[in-house]
Design a protein around this motif. Structure first.
Motif, PDB file in Angstrom:
ATOM      1  N   VAL A  76       1.112  -0.985  -0.068  1.00 34.96           N
ATOM      2  CA  VAL A  76      -0.157  -0.036   0.044  1.00 34.96           C
ATOM      3  C   VAL A  76       1.165   1.234   0.026  1.00 34.96           C
ATOM      4  O   VAL A  76       0.466   2.302  -0.732  1.00 34.96           O
ATOM      5  CB  VAL A  76      -1.302   0.259   1.001  1.00 34.96           C
ATOM      6  CG1 VAL A  76      -1.608   1.323   1.350  1.00 34.96           C
ATOM      7  CG2 VAL A  76      -1.856  -0.926   1.163  1.00 34.96           C
ATOM      8  N   SER A  77       1.964   1.405   0.674  1.00 33.27           N
ATOM      9  CA  SER A  77       2.622   2.868   0.838  1.00 33.27           C
ATOM     10  C   SER A  77       3.467   2.793  -0.347  1.00 33.27           C
ATOM     11  O   SER A  77       3.918   4.270  -0.917  1.00 33.27           O
ATOM     12  CB  SER A  77       4.142   2.117   1.951  1.00 33.27           C
ATOM     13  OG  SER A  77       4.618   3.779   2.081  1.00 33.27           O
ATOM     14  N   ILE A  78       3.625   1.598  -0.935  1.00 31.71           N
ATOM     15  CA  ILE A  78       4.433   1.796  -2.150  1.00 31.71           C
ATOM     16  C   ILE A  78       3.684   2.654  -4.009  1.00 31.71           C
ATOM     17  O   ILE A  78       3.904   3.269  -4.232  1.00 31.71           O
ATOM     18  CB  ILE A  78       5.414   0.623  -2.593  1.00 31.71           C
ATOM     19  CG1 ILE A  78       6.792   0.818  -1.501  1.00 31.71           C
ATOM     20  CG2 ILE A  78       5.673   0.727  -4.439  1.00 31.71           C
ATOM     21  CD1 ILE A  78       6.970  -1.381  -2.511  1.00 31.71           C
ATOM     22  N   ALA A  79       2.465   1.891  -3.734  1.00 28.71           N
ATOM     23  CA  ALA A  79       1.039   1.485  -4.944  1.00 28.71           C
ATOM     24  C   ALA A  79       0.681   3.284  -4.664  1.00 28.71           C
ATOM     25  O   ALA A  79       0.340   3.864  -5.398  1.00 28.71           O
ATOM     26  CB  ALA A  79       0.463   0.680  -4.586  1.00 28.71           C
ATOM     27  N   PHE A  80       0.989   3.799  -3.171  1.00 29.07           N
ATOM     28  CA  PHE A  80      -0.173   4.691  -2.462  1.00 29.07           C
ATOM     29  C   PHE A  80       0.667   6.082  -1.830  1.00 29.07           C
ATOM     30  O   PHE A  80       0.036   7.252  -1.894  1.00 29.07           O
ATOM     31  CB  PHE A  80      -1.755   4.638  -1.764  1.00 29.07           C
ATOM     32  CG  PHE A  80      -2.398   3.754  -2.280  1.00 29.07           C
ATOM     33  CD1 PHE A  80      -3.660   4.503  -2.789  1.00 29.07           C
ATOM     34  CD2 PHE A  80      -3.178   2.081  -2.072  1.00 29.07           C
ATOM     35  CE1 PHE A  80      -4.216   3.327  -3.820  1.00 29.07           C
ATOM     36  CE2 PHE A  80      -3.663   1.519  -2.875  1.00 29.07           C
ATOM     37  CZ  PHE A  80      -4.956   2.232  -3.047  1.00 29.07           C
ATOM     38  N   GLY A  81       1.814   5.731  -1.484  1.00 31.87           N
ATOM     39  CA  GLY A  81       2.981   6.702  -1.102  1.00 31.87           C
ATOM     40  C   GLY A  81       2.253   7.935  -2.011  1.00 31.87           C
ATOM     41  O   GLY A  81       2.591   8.916  -1.130  1.00 31.87           O
ATOM     42  N   GLY A  86       1.242  13.660  -2.202  1.00 30.02           N
ATOM     43  CA  GLY A  86       0.151  15.026  -3.372  1.00 30.02           C
ATOM     44  C   GLY A  86      -1.225  15.417  -2.094  1.00 30.02           C
ATOM     45  O   GLY A  86      -1.296  16.058  -2.561  1.00 30.02           O
ATOM     46  N   TRP A  87      -2.118  14.609  -1.747  1.00 30.80           N
ATOM     47  CA  TRP A  87      -2.831  14.537  -1.016  1.00 30.80           C
ATOM     48  C   TRP A  87      -2.087  15.909  -0.058  1.00 30.80           C
ATOM     49  O   TRP A  87      -3.199  16.722   0.469  1.00 30.80           O
ATOM     50  CB  TRP A  87      -3.685  13.287  -0.035  1.00 30.80           C
ATOM     51  CG  TRP A  87      -4.879  13.997   0.245  1.00 30.80           C
ATOM     52  CD1 TRP A  87      -6.091  13.814  -0.565  1.00 30.80           C
ATOM     53  CD2 TRP A  87      -4.922  13.646   1.945  1.00 30.80           C
ATOM     54  NE1 TRP A  87      -6.507  14.113   0.838  1.00 30.80           N
ATOM     55  CE2 TRP A  87      -6.510  13.519   1.939  1.00 30.80           C
ATOM     56  CE3 TRP A  87      -3.906  14.038   2.850  1.00 30.80           C
ATOM     57  CZ2 TRP A  87      -6.953  14.002   3.340  1.00 30.80           C
ATOM     58  CZ3 TRP A  87      -4.459  13.114   4.010  1.00 30.80           C
ATOM     59  CH2 TRP A  87      -5.877  13.781   4.609  1.00 30.80           C
ATOM     60  N   ALA A  88      -1.594  15.116   0.722  1.00 36.41           N
ATOM     61  CA  ALA A  88      -1.648  16.032   2.031  1.00 36.41           C
ATOM     62  C   ALA A  88      -0.123  17.445   2.024  1.00 36.41           C
ATOM     63  O   ALA A  88      -1.107  18.440   2.128  1.00 36.41           O
ATOM     64  CB  ALA A  88      -0.349  15.338   2.959  1.00 36.41           C
TER      65      ALA A  88
END
Length: 184
Positions: A76-81, A86-88
């Motif tokens: 999850v960290s690699i795919a969504f990091g 960007g969101w933050a």
């Protein structure tokens, strides 16, 4: 909780602390380079977790749900990091520094497409995480020690399928902005 369980908690906290420090350095202290360096440290958190789980298993421990969740976390960290950063970043700019664009809500087909892109990321996370789980199962080569790993892989497969069904329904019934009728 096992040492791997605590390490997952530590890594999740460390992930967000590094992001927040990077954003503070970038926007509050105007240290863009330092901010970028801090944000680039987020993969290091994954490496620490991977090493911790690997050492634990190498020492002969039976794989637990915590070990399996570590693989999920890394995927999850690699795919969504990058998208999480960007969101933050967007929200930090708008809400803290009062600069940048206001985060906007998506509706209709735009929301459906955005959700489906998220599902694609979920699929990438799944491929990475289940790849790690399969590698661990192969490496340990003892089904009595790897039941938790294969169990989490099965659950994640089900979750991925449900998430795909949800993504499809958003194309059939895209979310509408509150207060806007369908015209009937």
């Amino acid at each position: 909780m096992s040492s791997v369980g605590w390490m997952i908690v530590f890594c999740e906290i460390a992930f967000w602390v590094v992001i927040i420090l990077g954003l503070v350095a970038r926007y509050i202290f105007k240290q863009k380079r330092l901010g970028m360096i801090l944000l680039a440290l987020t993969p290091l958190v994954d490496v620490i977790l991977l090493i911790t789980a690997g050492i634990d298993l190498y020492r002969g421990e039976a794989a637990t749900k915590a070990h399996a969740i570590a693989a999920v976390y890394i995927g999850v960290s690699i795919a969504f990091g990058k998208s999480m950063i960007g969101w933050a970043d967007q929200r930090f700019q708008y809400y803290v520094t009062k600069q940048g664009e206001k985060p906007r809500k998506r509706y209709g087909i735009e929301y459906s497409k955005h959700y489906f892109k998220g599902w694609i990321r979920h699929l990438v996370a799944y491929i990475i995480g289940v790849g790690i789980l399969a590698g661990l199962i192969f490496w340990i080569n003892d089904t009595s020690r790897t039941e938790a790993l294969s169990g989490i892989a099965k659950i994640w497969s089900l979750v991925l399928g449900i998430d795909l069904l949800i993504a499809i329904t958003y194309f059939i019934w895209p979310p509408k902005e509150k207060g806007i009728s369908s015209g009937s």
